[in-house]
Write an enzyme that holds these catalytic residues in place. Structure first.
Site, PDB file in Angstrom:
ATOM      1  N   ASP A 188       0.311  -1.228   0.373  1.00  0.00           N
ATOM      2  CA  ASP A 188       0.536   0.100   0.273  1.00  0.00           C
ATOM      3  C   ASP A 188       0.580   0.798   0.200  1.00  0.00           C
ATOM      4  OD1 ASP A 188      -1.434  -1.767   0.381  1.00  0.00           O
ATOM      5  OD2 ASP A 188      -2.546  -1.504   1.927  1.00  0.00           O
ATOM      6  N   LYS A 198      -6.949  -5.102  -3.499  1.00  0.00           N
ATOM      7  CA  LYS A 198      -7.697  -4.939  -1.387  1.00  0.00           C
ATOM      8  C   LYS A 198      -9.117  -4.095  -1.503  1.00  0.00           C
ATOM      9  CE  LYS A 198      -4.100  -4.550   1.034  1.00  0.00           C
ATOM     10  NZ  LYS A 198      -5.095  -3.333   2.111  1.00  0.00           N
ATOM     11  N   CYS A 229      -1.744  -2.541   7.516  1.00  0.00           N
ATOM     12  CA  CYS A 229      -1.806  -3.948   6.737  1.00  0.00           C
ATOM     13  C   CYS A 229      -0.948  -4.511   6.393  1.00  0.00           C
ATOM     14  CB  CYS A 229      -2.245  -2.994   5.342  1.00  0.00           C
ATOM     15  SG  CYS A 229      -3.425  -2.773   5.206  1.00  0.00           S
TER      16      CYS A 229
HETATM   17  C1  VGL Z   1      -4.479   0.959   5.309  1.00  0.00           C
HETATM   18  C2  VGL Z   1      -6.745   1.353   7.661  1.00  0.00           C
HETATM   19  C3  VGL Z   1      -7.282   1.277   6.280  1.00  0.00           C
HETATM   20  C4  VGL Z   1      -3.481   0.093   5.506  1.00  0.00           C
HETATM   21  C5  VGL Z   1      -5.543   0.437   4.833  1.00  0.00           C
HETATM   22  O1  VGL Z   1      -3.422  -0.121   4.749  1.00  0.00           O
HETATM   23  O2  VGL Z   1      -2.444   0.120   7.033  1.00  0.00           O
HETATM   24  N1  VGL Z   1      -4.619   1.153   6.937  1.00  0.00           N
HETATM   25  N2  VGL Z   1      -6.930   0.778   4.765  1.00  0.00           N
END
Ligand code: VGL
Ligand code: ZN
Length: 198
Positions: free
Chosen positions: A9, A107, A152
């Site tokens: 991410d 995702k 994540c």
């Molecule tokens: C994430 C919170 C919500 C992350 C993704 O990538 O850690 N955290 N969505």
């Protein structure tokens, strides 16, 4: 046997100026790029939500970001609207070497279930397909880097251990949200599960 590097991410919304910015999130990018150039197999994950996603506080009347609610699969933290499909915030940071990605796993597309892990949605049963991909590619060890360390990255590393991969997290190549003790708790859970924190 192969080692996979999983880059979690590294998207605009998790970097300074983004909707769910992780402090200094962009500072990991030079190190991550170096690791990418040394890796056998490079997998990127991409948080990719519809606008009506149930993890967004904006979709719950009277709720604020970072509050917890009970979902059908258990407790869920509510987040500011982030990584909306097709938005600039959902794009990878411009400085990450996206061209070197062998595979991109998206995702969080199902509006009713959040998905921190790159392996399973937060119901812990709906797979993304990443396990099968790694097995078919003869991967025995996986190394994680990216954002956010306490969500994540940690959830992905914990799922990888369950599938008997040799799992490490490169701490200098991650940054955390660290909301209400989430970083300490993630580190403890990863250590206890046998994730190598390097
Ligand atoms: C994430 C919170 C919500 C992350 C993704 O990538 O850690 N955290 N969505
Ligand atoms: Zn998300």
């Amino acid at each position: 046997m192969t080692e996979a590097l999983i880059v979690v991410d590294v998207q605009n919304d998790f970097c300074p100026g983004g909707a769910l910015a992780v402090n200094d999130g962009h500072l990991i990018i030079p190190l991550v790029n170096t690791m990418i150039s040394d890796a056998d197999l490079v997998i990127f994950s991409q948080d990719w939500h519809p606008l009506d996603h149930s993890s967004f506080s904006a979709n719950h009347i009277g709720k604020n970001a970072f509050e917890q609610i009970d979902m059908h699969y258990g407790p869920q933290t509510l987040w500011p609207t982030h990584c909306v499909q097709g938005s600039r915030g959902a794009e990878f940071h411009a400085d990450i070497n996206l061209n070197a990605a062998d595979v991109i796993i998206r995702k969080g597309m199902n509006k009713d279930i959040d998905s921190y892990s790159a392996f399973y949605e937060n119901d812990q049963t709906t797979p993304t397909g990443l396990t099968g991909l790694l097995k078919e590619k003869n991967v025995s060890s996986v190394k994680f880097v990216g954002l956010a360390l306490d969500f994540c990255v940690a959830f992905s590393a914990l799922d990888a251990v369950k599938h008997d991969f040799d799992v490490s997290v490169v701490m200098d190549a991650c940054k955390a949200i660290d909301n209400q003790g989430s970083l300490d708790s993630a580190i403890t859970r990863m250590r206890n599960a046998g994730v190598q924190l390097i």
